[in-house]
Design an enzyme around this catalytic site. Structure first.
Site, PDB file in Angstrom:
ATOM      1  N   ASP A  87     -16.365-104.116  65.123  1.00  9.80           N
ATOM      2  CA  ASP A  87     -16.801-104.007  66.506  1.00  9.80           C
ATOM      3  C   ASP A  87     -16.496-102.606  67.053  1.00  9.80           C
ATOM      4  O   ASP A  87     -15.410-102.063  66.817  1.00  9.80           O
ATOM      5  CB  ASP A  87     -16.034-105.067  67.329  1.00  9.80           C
ATOM      6  CG  ASP A  87     -16.609-105.253  68.709  1.00  9.80           C
ATOM      7  OD1 ASP A  87     -17.795-105.596  68.813  1.00  9.80           O
ATOM      8  OD2 ASP A  87     -15.868-105.056  69.696  1.00  9.80           O
ATOM      9  N   GLU A 144     -20.338-101.514  63.626  1.00 13.72           N
ATOM     10  CA  GLU A 144     -21.207-101.442  64.798  1.00 13.72           C
ATOM     11  C   GLU A 144     -21.053-100.022  65.331  1.00 13.72           C
ATOM     12  O   GLU A 144     -20.091 -99.715  66.030  1.00 13.72           O
ATOM     13  CB  GLU A 144     -20.776-102.457  65.864  1.00 13.72           C
ATOM     14  CG  GLU A 144     -21.725-102.439  67.060  1.00 13.72           C
ATOM     15  CD  GLU A 144     -21.101-102.941  68.354  1.00 13.72           C
ATOM     16  OE1 GLU A 144     -21.844-103.464  69.182  1.00 13.72           O
ATOM     17  OE2 GLU A 144     -19.886-102.785  68.561  1.00 13.72           O
TER      18      GLU A 144
END
Ligand code: BGC
Length: 554
Positions: free
Chosen positions: A209, A274
């Site tokens: 993330d 990401e």
């Protein structure tokens, strides 16, 4: 596992040629009727993924979390939130996935913790706490306000004053998501152990993330302002009115992934970041070279129906990094592509056309739960919106539309839960459910399955050289991959492809429209991507002629 997908026997990493599928755990399948998706429920639905033909499942965070950002605020990285199950449920989920030939990718959240994580609780106790330097603290600016002009992705400043110690702490997201200090070796060592914990449990990879956000400018300089946002209540308008050169994408961030790569390599696990950057050059820095195996290119999920711009973005990224990008047009952070592309049958048609194109590229194409149903956003009453973007910013819809329960069956709760879903939304009609579409032969679910079957049957679509042929139209892409030819006609017109002789045959079309063929040519319908098998090979100069004529609008 299909031949197209790598294996330890061949020395090719497992993700090579693979297709991924994202499960948003809260909304995928609820086994105990509390209205929140869990691992037991998800495990019972894994057979659907195997049937669809995906190779890997990415599960969004299921760790203990107070839920201010629905799991992306983690209070313990080594456990499972009781609402989502237990560690043994995870082990069972993982075992079933592996039995079905599915790899398991866990979503790790290293940029920030929950404010209720033990580290932060300790850190805020005193300036002398052993954990103080796990986070980013700063004295107020001379004027008494936040130390610099950084803003949170979710609206408001990226700094909150800790009254007790008189210092601000940094948070690129919610105040309940304090950012970790990745310049602190102790933080790096903690995450080494967290990764090992999951690797030892048998996970096959990590989705990382906010992978581009871990390091910040050591001097905490102001970001340059590039425009003035129209409204202070528009979180994205404010966010994108700055050039994020000091709070994101610092040059040395990639070193963290080199360290992680050394750690995960013996396990054969993948690192998929990401990396929310639009610039392919900056993106590519994170990929390969002993850092990340792959990274999500997230420009397409932000885009509406802008065929030329979409193709330009995809090609720009592909030119820079042809074999390692994770491609997606849908995920849990954006309105579904069917809605963004115009809604209804038209949006669904366009969405499958673009998904077909990205499924014919190297790297890892990802589907988001429900994408295989060709559905748009769920309908939610304004008072039921739950995403912090919506609840913090007046008038914002936030990301809930894409997060409504996975519609498995017709009827109340859509087979997602026997209780009340955590996110209340209108139930989906019969034709928008998995069970409903099973009995409709040309329903999207069968088209998506056929698409993944096509990629699997023709490994050249996911690997090897890819040549983008000149089409003369910004709304068309024609890609030759070995003996395969991929024609993405995103224009509103038919396009005639001059194929020469012998004729080429379509192995997949994203639309059902007839495809008239004449001697030496084929007409590709508007807003359609067609995959052809040709008798020609890329290593010869011969090949299907690449003359493309767009015709007048039909
Ligand atoms: C996740 C979001 C989350 C944010 C903060 C992301 O990019 O995909 O859902 O809100 O990180 O963790």
């Amino acid at each position: 596992m299909a031949d197209a997908v790598g294996s330890p026997q061949t020395g090719i990493p497992w993700w090579h040629g693979a297709v991924g599928y994202e499960i948003y755990i809260r909304s995928f399948a609820d086994s105990d009727g509390d209205g929140i998706g869990d691992l037991v429920g998800a495990r019972a639905r894994l057979a659907h993924l195997a049937w669809l033909g995906v190779d890997a499942v990415w599960v969004t965070p299921f760790f203990p979390s107070p839920g201010f950002d629905h799991g992306y605020d983690v209070s313990d990285y080594r456990d499972v939130d009781p609402r989502h199950g237990t560690l043994s449920d995870f082990d069972a989920f993982s075992a079933t996935a592996h039995d079905l030939g599915l790899k398991v990718v866990v979503d790790i959240v290293p940029n920030h913790t929950s404010h209720l994580h033990r580290w932060f609780a300790e850190a805020r106790k005193s300036r002398d706490s052993a954990f103080r330097d796990y986070y980013l603290w700063h004295d107020p600016a001379p004027t008494g306000g936040p130390p610099n002009n950084w803003v949170s992705h979710f609206g408001g400043p990226a700094w909150t004053l800790d009254e007790a110690s008189g210092q601000y702490y940094c948070h690129l997201f919610l105040p309940q998501q304090p950012d970790l200090n990745w310049r602190n070796e102790d933080v790096r060592a903690e995450f080494d152990e967290i990764l090992r914990f999951w690797l030892d449990r048998g996970v096959d990879g990590f989705r990382i993330d906010v992978a581009h956000g871990l390091l910040k400018d050591p001097l905490f300089r102001d970001n340059p302002r590039i425009r003035v946002a129209d409204s202070a209540a528009d979180n994205w308008g404010v966010f994108f009115s700055f050039e994020h050169c000091y709070d994101l994408d610092q040059d040395d961030t990639v070193d963290i992934y080199r360290r992680w790569h050394r750690l995960v390599e013996p396990y054969g696990a993948a690192l998929i970041g990401e990396v929310a950057l639009d610039d392919p050059v900056r993106m590519a820095r994170y990929i390969g070279g002993g850092a990340l195996d792959s990274a999500f290119f997230l420009q397409p999920p932000w885009m509406g129906w802008e065929p030329a711009a979409l193709l330009d973005a995809i090609r720009g990224m592909h030119d820079r990094e042809p074999n390692r990008v994770s491609w997606a047009i849908d995920n849990h952070d954006h309105s579904r592509s069917v809605t963004r592309f115009g809604g209804g049958a038209r949006g669904a048609r366009r969405s499958l056309a673009v998904t077909t194109l990205i499924s014919c590229l190297g790297g890892i194409p990802f589907l988001y739960q429900g994408q295989e149903l060709g559905i748009g956003d769920g309908t939610i009453a304004p008072d039921d919106l739950a995403d912090p973007i919506a609840t913090r910013n007046e008038g914002a819809l936030g990301r809930d539309g894409a997060r409504t329960p996975m519609p498995w069956e017709p009827g109340p709760g859509n087979g997602f839960t026997a209780g009340t879903p955590w996110l209340r939304a209108d139930d989906r009609p019969h034709a928008e459910t998995v069970a409903g579409q099973m009995s409709i032969p040309d329903a999207p679910i069968h088209q998506y399955r056929a698409l993944l079957g096509t990629r699997r049957a023709h490994p050249e679509l996911g690997a090897g050289p890819a040549a983008w042929l000149d089409t003369g139209s910004a709304e068309m892409a024609v890609i030759r991959r070995g003996s395969m030819l991929v024609v993405a006609n995103l224009s509103a017109d038919y396009a005639t492809i001059t194929t020469g002789s012998p004729p080429i045959s379509p192995v997949f079309s994203s639309a059902k429209d007839p495809m008239p063929t004449a001697a030496g040519s084929v007409r590709v319908p508007p807003e359609t991507t067609v995959v052809f098998a040709t008798p020609h090979r890329a290593d010869t100069q011969e090949g299907p002629a690449h003359l493309v004529d767009t015709e007048t609008r039909v």
